[in-house]
Write a protein that holds these residues in place. Structure first.
Motif, short mmCIF file in Angstrom:
data_model
loop_
_atom_site.label_atom_id
_atom_site.label_comp_id
_atom_site.label_asym_id
_atom_site.label_seq_id
_atom_site.Cartn_x
_atom_site.Cartn_y
_atom_site.Cartn_z
N ASN A 32 38.46 85.55 45.88
CA ASN A 32 37.57 84.61 45.20
C ASN A 32 38.34 83.43 44.62
O ASN A 32 38.18 83.05 43.45
CB ASN A 32 36.78 85.31 44.10
N ARG A 68 23.30 84.09 49.02
CA ARG A 68 24.73 83.94 49.35
C ARG A 68 25.26 82.68 48.70
O ARG A 68 24.62 81.63 48.76
CB ARG A 68 24.93 83.88 50.87
N PRO A 69 26.45 82.75 48.09
CA PRO A 69 27.00 81.56 47.43
C PRO A 69 27.26 80.46 48.44
O PRO A 69 27.63 80.73 49.59
CB PRO A 69 28.31 82.07 46.81
N SER A 72 21.25 79.42 43.39
CA SER A 72 20.76 80.78 43.15
C SER A 72 20.35 81.48 44.44
O SER A 72 19.62 82.46 44.41
CB SER A 72 19.56 80.74 42.19
N ARG A 118 26.24 77.95 33.31
CA ARG A 118 27.28 78.79 33.89
C ARG A 118 26.85 79.29 35.26
O ARG A 118 25.67 79.57 35.50
CB ARG A 118 27.58 79.99 32.98
N ALA A 119 27.83 79.42 36.15
CA ALA A 119 27.55 79.94 37.49
C ALA A 119 27.35 81.44 37.42
O ALA A 119 28.15 82.15 36.79
CB ALA A 119 28.70 79.60 38.44
N SER A 120 26.31 81.95 38.08
CA SER A 120 26.11 83.40 38.14
C SER A 120 27.17 84.04 39.01
O SER A 120 27.60 85.17 38.78
CB SER A 120 24.72 83.71 38.68
N ARG A 121 27.63 83.32 40.02
CA ARG A 121 28.80 83.69 40.81
C ARG A 121 29.35 82.42 41.42
O ARG A 121 28.60 81.54 41.82
CB ARG A 121 28.51 84.74 41.90
N PRO A 122 30.67 82.27 41.44
CA PRO A 122 31.27 81.02 41.90
C PRO A 122 31.03 80.78 43.38
O PRO A 122 30.90 81.74 44.17
CB PRO A 122 32.76 81.19 41.60
N TRP A 177 34.01 77.70 35.70
CA TRP A 177 32.75 77.63 36.44
C TRP A 177 31.56 77.48 35.49
O TRP A 177 30.58 78.20 35.56
CB TRP A 177 32.57 78.82 37.38
#
Length: 305
Positions: free
Chosen positions: A34, A129-130, A126, A167-171, A156
């Protein structure tokens, strides 16, 4: 999911991108750990294309931030839609709405008035998939923006004074490219998986032409790749990259050329060379010399595909 460098290599091949194992390993590690993937190399060697094919291979969208001198937060992250805010104020005034200054500000600084630029789009995404976030040609941006980007890559999150911190929930999957017109600060590079993309070898460039320009005959493909490989040894202002090789292959195919002659080269030099000084230097004697090397290479048996 790509579970090994070999699977990454195969996935890129399915997207018609020829990658060696070293590059596939760097991509795999960036995905697995990541971390941003930092790609450096000369212009036209395929750095930007990696982000595009990676997004296709992962089945996600590509968000691109094209860097340039003077790039700032308003262009890279967000800005307020001032015309819409002004119209909203006029509508409030026309409606005779009463309220405090804070209430009016709250009315016009709502998310629907926010113009989201690439970095904010990537953080807010959102989808299941990022996305792949391509930060292209970072070396063109100012050092001040580079420092801001370092902060974003660390946390992030982005703070918008009127709305708070997002804020990003996942980068996202991040690909950063640089043509090395200036050095990128070590602090940013340390956060990335680094890989240098050089001009390809003969075999790799031939494989690229076969993959991306299948309409070109095998003989012409070998000839033009040999010519380009030898041309890169000539002192030029701008050496042709893989992008120019593919453009030249397409141009020769469009002209229905089956053989690389001096006339064919002279009439299409503008496809592979972008400066008049380089064209003038190459046309004539240099072209004839390079074509002679092409003929000599043809005389040496090579394994067929």
């Amino acid at each position: 999911m790509m579970n090994s460098p070999r699977e990454v290599q195969q996935a890129l091949q399915e997207q018609k991108y020829v990658a060696d194992l070293g590059l596939a390993t760097a991509i795999f590690l960036a995905l697995k750990l990541n971390k941003p993937l930092f790609l450096e190399g000369e212009a036209g060697v395929g750095k930007t294309e990696i982000a595009k094919v990676l997004a296709s291979a992962l089945g996600t969208r590509l968000i691109r931030l094209q860097c340039y001198e003077g790039l700032d937060v308003n262009t890279a992250v967000y800005e307020w839609n001032y015309p819409r805010q002004l119209l909203e104020l006029r509508l409030i005034e026309a409606g005779g709405q009463k309220g405090s200054r804070e209430e009016f500000l709250a009315d016009i600084f709502r998310p629907e008035f926010l113009l989201k630029r690439p970095l904010l789009q990537a953080i807010e995404d959102s989808q299941p998939r990022p996305p792949v976030l391509l930060i292209d040609e970072l070396d063109r941006a100012d050092e001040e923006f580079e420092a801001f980007l370092l902060e974003v890559l660390s946390d992030w999150q982005i703070t918008i004074p009127e709305l708070g911190t997002i804020r990003a929930s996942r980068p996202p999957v991040v690909v950063i490219t640089s043509n090395r017109t200036r050095e990128i600060h070590d602090a940013l590079k340390r956060r990335c998986i680094y890989y240098w993309i050089d001009y390809p070898t003969f075999d790799k460039e031939l494989a690229i032409v076969r993959t991306r320009a299948p309409e070109v005959s095998e003989r012409l493909a070998r000839q033009l790749v040999t010519f380009i490989q030898e041309l890169r040894r000539v002192e030029l202002y701008k050496v042709p990259g893989v992008a120019e090789t593919l453009d030249w292959a397409a141009a020769l195919a469009a002209l229905d050329r089956q053989d690389l002659s001096e006339e064919a080269v002279d009439s299409t030099l503008g496809v592979i060379l972008k400066y008049q000084e380089d064209i003038a230097r190459v046309r004539g004697g240099v072209v004839r010399d390079l074509l002679e090397r092409v003929r000599q290479a043809e005389a040496v048996p090579r394994p067929e595909r």
